[in-house]
Design an enzyme around this catalytic site. Structure first.
Site, PDB file in Angstrom:
ATOM      1  N   ASP A 116       0.834  -1.199   0.000  1.00  0.00           N
ATOM      2  CA  ASP A 116       0.000   0.000   0.000  1.00  0.00           C
ATOM      3  C   ASP A 116       0.868   1.248   0.000  1.00  0.00           C
ATOM      4  OD1 ASP A 116      -2.425   1.265  -0.108  1.00  0.00           O
ATOM      5  OD2 ASP A 116      -2.856   1.137   2.015  1.00  0.00           O
TER       6      ASP A 116
ATOM      7  N   HIS B 143      -6.950  -1.007   9.421  1.00  0.00           N
ATOM      8  CA  HIS B 143      -6.079  -0.410   8.405  1.00  0.00           C
ATOM      9  C   HIS B 143      -6.392   1.084   8.374  1.00  0.00           C
ATOM     10  CE1 HIS B 143      -3.954  -0.328   4.432  1.00  0.00           C
ATOM     11  NE2 HIS B 143      -4.820   0.636   4.187  1.00  0.00           N
TER      12      HIS B 143
ATOM     13  N   HIS C 200      -5.470   5.265   7.600  1.00  0.00           N
ATOM     14  CA  HIS C 200      -4.746   6.307   6.877  1.00  0.00           C
ATOM     15  C   HIS C 200      -4.814   7.583   7.701  1.00  0.00           C
ATOM     16  CE1 HIS C 200      -3.951   4.503   2.808  1.00  0.00           C
ATOM     17  NE2 HIS C 200      -4.704   3.568   3.377  1.00  0.00           N
TER      18      HIS C 200
ATOM     19  N   CYS D  11      -4.314   5.333  -2.196  1.00  0.00           N
ATOM     20  CA  CYS D  11      -5.078   4.452  -3.078  1.00  0.00           C
ATOM     21  C   CYS D  11      -5.175   5.130  -4.429  1.00  0.00           C
ATOM     22  CB  CYS D  11      -6.476   4.194  -2.510  1.00  0.00           C
ATOM     23  SG  CYS D  11      -7.520   3.255  -3.648  1.00  0.00           S
TER      24      CYS D  11
END
Lengths: 298, 298
Positions: A13, A205, A207, A238
């Site tokens: 990622d 997860h 951000h 992303c």
């Protein structure tokens, strides 16, 4: 004292949203550095269409170049049967499957509706398990969608029921665009706990798009989450979400965790050194706070 | 639901560490913008030696240019009797006095030891109160010092006893170099509550140097702190602390607070607009997350 496992996601990622494509050797070196810093789980590559995510085109070569360390699980992201076959050939230890909680984003991310992605995940979980792999499903946009806006708890619950039906070893809630706040992390992790089969591991997860990454991670630990994804240097994003920014930086989490009595087995000094190295390789200022501020006491 | 007051410090702590010196008109406009966004308390200026902090040399002119709004408290930072006289002449509503918890940093910041700074604060509190001003004492380096490293709870306790003896209306713990973690915020606010006279207000001054600003603010609110300092755009720092970075951004706090049921009376949209304006005036990328990511839903 409590403990949480960190899954280092910078090689996958972290790199997939960088405009600079790193060499296979550098990617493998990043995986090695994460392991040397203490990570026992690394999302190393993704086996997706190289035309859609060119940064990950050399997944097989990266996996071949990484010296495997006993006790470390090397993971690859997989979207479909072709990806799973590549992952098996590359001898990963686990596969990360993705379902996005909203149809609009799921269609842009992987060309299927959410329900279709859940169906695909069920088949892939079964096939991967038969091959002896650990399986985890990441539910993207669990806290909000860049296209549809708010994702209601009811919508998420419906998706989590389907994901739980797929029977993976682990399910993750992903705050793909960094909109969650700690109270939501707690309530949505409870929702997840209520849906999955007992014994299923849970992962978060995050951000750090709106300065909530560390606060959300602490809320996750307080709620008993098993695993947190994080990215050396705070790289990441992303390619299919507008304005997406990096994963919460591994070294930022470890700084707060160390001073809060939460153990991870990772070395802060080693992570900061690797963030410096990665920043030089990528050639732009990375968002990690500890990379720039340094540890305390210095 | 809970509530917390925000003290907007961008005009003072925010600007004093910027290399660009803004015009008096722009400084006054920043104060006006903070008030228009809903701030009912603004640290507008500091009355310190202009040779040491040239950015604040026009404090009197700024205060003269700011149109006073009913119900808003305009504050000035003061280090000594001369500063207090200037503050009184400029007709501020409150004065912010500073004590640094370590001798090394206190000497660099204001040329006195911590004990001497406490003694000075006692005299200044008495004089300011006699003049009808609200008095607040900020205890710098309450969580760590850039020169001495860790600041023990015992050391802080000793300083807080002396500050409490000075009898101000409010006492603040300042994480001047951004090293605190939420658990420490809670325990050190409890220490503060135990030391001050009942009825004394408590305030928390946070810098987001190590990605802990929002998490620490939430811990402060959970611990019942009355006031949080924050800075539009996340500007700020300390000219006398190496590597100091900005205050926690007001808009970053309000984003999380709004989604967590914590009311402040401030408008997120208005704060983001002012952060954009301030970034253009200062001419460098400001660290605020919401400024760059935008609100959610958008």
């Amino acid at each position: 004292m409590s403990a949480v496992q960190i899954c280092e996601v910078s090689p996958r990622d972290g790199l997939q949203n960088e405009s600079v494509v790193l060499s296979t050797e550098v990617k493998a070196a990043l995986v090695e550095r994460a392991v040397a810093a203490g990570a026992r789980r690394v999302e190393a590559v993704s086996f997706v269409n190289p035309q859609r995510v060119p940064q990950m085109a050399d997944a097989e070569a990266v996996m071949a170049a990484v010296p495997r360390v006993e006790g470390v699980s090397y993971s690859g992201l997989v979207m479909n049967r072709r990806g799973l076959d590549r992952a098996l050939a590359a001898e990963v230890d686990e596969v990360n499957l993705v379902v996005v909680a909203t149809d609009t984003f799921c269609l842009r991310n992987q060309g299927t509706t959410t329900v279709q992605a859940c169906d695909a995940a069920r088949d892939l979980v079964a096939a991967a398990r038969e091959a002896g792999l650990f399986t985890t499903v990441t539910v993207g946009a669990s806290f909000g969608c860049p296209f549809e806006g708010e994702v209601s708890a009811d919508r998420l619950d419906e998706v989590l029921r389907r994901v739980a039906d797929a029977g993976p070893d682990e399910v993750a809630l992903a705050d793909t665009i960094g909109v969650a706040v700690p109270a939501e992390v707690s309530t949505r992790l409870t929702l997840l706990d209520d849906r999955v089969v007992p014994g299923t591991r849970t992962r978060l997860h995050l951000h750090d798009t709106r300065s909530t990454g560390v606060a959300n991670a602490l809320a996750g630990v307080a709620s008993g989450v098993d695993v947190l994804d994080a990215s050396i240097g705070g790289t990441g994003g992303c390619p299919f979400a507008p304005n997406a920014t990096g994963n919460v930086a591994t070294e930022d989490l470890i700084y707060t965790f160390e001073r809060s009595g939460i153990t991870t087995g990772l070395s802060l000094t080693s992570l900061i050194e690797s963030a410096e190295w990665l920043q030089a390789e990528i050639g732009r200022r990375l968002p990690s706070a500890l990379l720039h501020a340094g540890p305390f006491p210095g």
